[in-house]
Design an enzyme around this catalytic site. Structure first.
Site, PDB file in Angstrom:
ATOM      1  N   GLY A 205       0.819  -1.217   0.000  1.00 38.66           N
ATOM      2  CA  GLY A 205       0.000   0.000   0.000  1.00 38.66           C
ATOM      3  C   GLY A 205       0.842   1.251   0.000  1.00 38.66           C
ATOM      4  O   GLY A 205       1.695   1.428   0.852  1.00 38.66           O
ATOM      5  N   SER A 206       0.622   2.148  -0.963  1.00 39.89           N
ATOM      6  CA  SER A 206       1.521   3.289  -1.077  1.00 39.89           C
ATOM      7  C   SER A 206       0.991   4.307  -2.079  1.00 39.89           C
ATOM      8  O   SER A 206      -0.141   4.210  -2.551  1.00 39.89           O
ATOM      9  CB  SER A 206       2.909   2.806  -1.517  1.00 39.89           C
ATOM     10  OG  SER A 206       2.786   1.932  -2.628  1.00 39.89           O
ATOM     11  N   ARG A 207       1.857   5.257  -2.438  1.00 37.65           N
ATOM     12  CA  ARG A 207       1.496   6.320  -3.359  1.00 37.65           C
ATOM     13  C   ARG A 207       2.758   6.774  -4.084  1.00 37.65           C
ATOM     14  O   ARG A 207       3.859   6.744  -3.525  1.00 37.65           O
ATOM     15  CB  ARG A 207       0.873   7.472  -2.558  1.00 37.65           C
ATOM     16  CG  ARG A 207       0.649   8.759  -3.307  1.00 37.65           C
ATOM     17  CD  ARG A 207      -0.080   9.711  -2.388  1.00 37.65           C
ATOM     18  NE  ARG A 207       0.103  11.098  -2.766  1.00 37.65           N
ATOM     19  CZ  ARG A 207      -0.373  12.131  -2.083  1.00 37.65           C
ATOM     20  NH1 ARG A 207      -1.066  11.910  -0.972  1.00 37.65           N
ATOM     21  NH2 ARG A 207      -0.167  13.359  -2.483  1.00 37.65           N
TER      22      ARG A 207
END
Length: 242
Positions: A205-207
């Site tokens: 999970g990240s950006r």
């Protein structure tokens, strides 16, 4: 069995080789960074093979982890001046913002596209342009949910500055999220990265934010899905602006 057309002059595969070729195109390979995470539950399944639930849990965990660390082959466009998505995911922001302070590029806002990666997305990062790595800076920080606007400033991140052959500066930032606890960046200062080349990975999970030089034309909208290395998200200015 249906066959994919072969380029002129290239002999078509047959038999077992054809089946293997189909499997390789359907099931993407594993990123090296995921090998330890897949090996651990496989070892658990092997040790507990006499116990049905232990074996099943280990195999299921290994399969889920392998899916997360998948590293599919991508073919970037060859048009001059395009910027491709550095990651798979959903476009969360299309705006202007000051680039990360640690890169020393000033506070003047630049066009930005932010892509949010859920735990189901491919989590490798790819170079948005072909160019030379000028700076790579890792900044410790918090682990807020990556879909929050403040995440780009307060979360742990890895910022990279790329300079294209035409002198355009493009910034790509890996940002850790609520579940992410490890950012991997294999690129180093002085490296030359082809467009779409894999350079890093964020776990769970990240950006990823991309900053463009003034005068760039952004070609995506908020809510749009992107395919890393293939979706064109912007067109760089013909003449780089200083």
């Amino acid at each position: 069995m249906a066959r994919k057309p072969s380029p002129a002059g290239e002999p078509p595969t047959s038999g077992i080789a054809h089946v293997v070729d189909l499997v390789r195109h359907v099931i993407p390979p594993l990123h090296p960074g995921g090998v330890p995470f897949v090996a651990a539950p496989l070892a658990l399944a092997a040790l507990g093979r006499r116990h049905k639930w232990v074996r099943r849990a280990g195999l299921a965990s290994a399969a889920a982890t392998a899916t997360f660390f998948r590293h599919p082959h991508r073919v970037p466009p060859n048009r001059v001046g395009v910027v491709v998505a550095p990651a798979d995911g959903e476009v969360a922001l299309v705006d202007t913002a000051a680039p990360p302070a640690e890169l020393g590029l000033g506070t003047e806002p630049r066009p930005r596209v932010s892509i949010f990666l859920s735990v189901l997305d491919v989590h490798v990062q790819r170079s948005p342009v072909g160019g030379t790595v000028r700076k790579v800076v890792h900044t410790p920080g918090k682990f807020l949910s990556a879909d929050l606007a403040d995440a780009s400033e307060v979360n742990e991140r890895n910022s990279m500055l790329l300079e294209t052959r035409d002198g355009c500066e493009v910034v790509v930032v890996q940002i850790a999220g609520l579940l992410a606890r490890r950012i991997v960046c294999d690129a180093q200062i002085g490296d030359t990265l082809p467009i779409g080349d894999t350079y890093g990975l964020i776990r769970f999970g990240s950006r990823v934010d991309t900053y463009f030089p003034p005068g760039s034309t952004l070609l995506v909208e908020r809510g749009q899905r992107t395919i890393g290395a293939e979706t064109v998200i912007a067109q760089l200015p013909t003449t780089p602006l200083s």
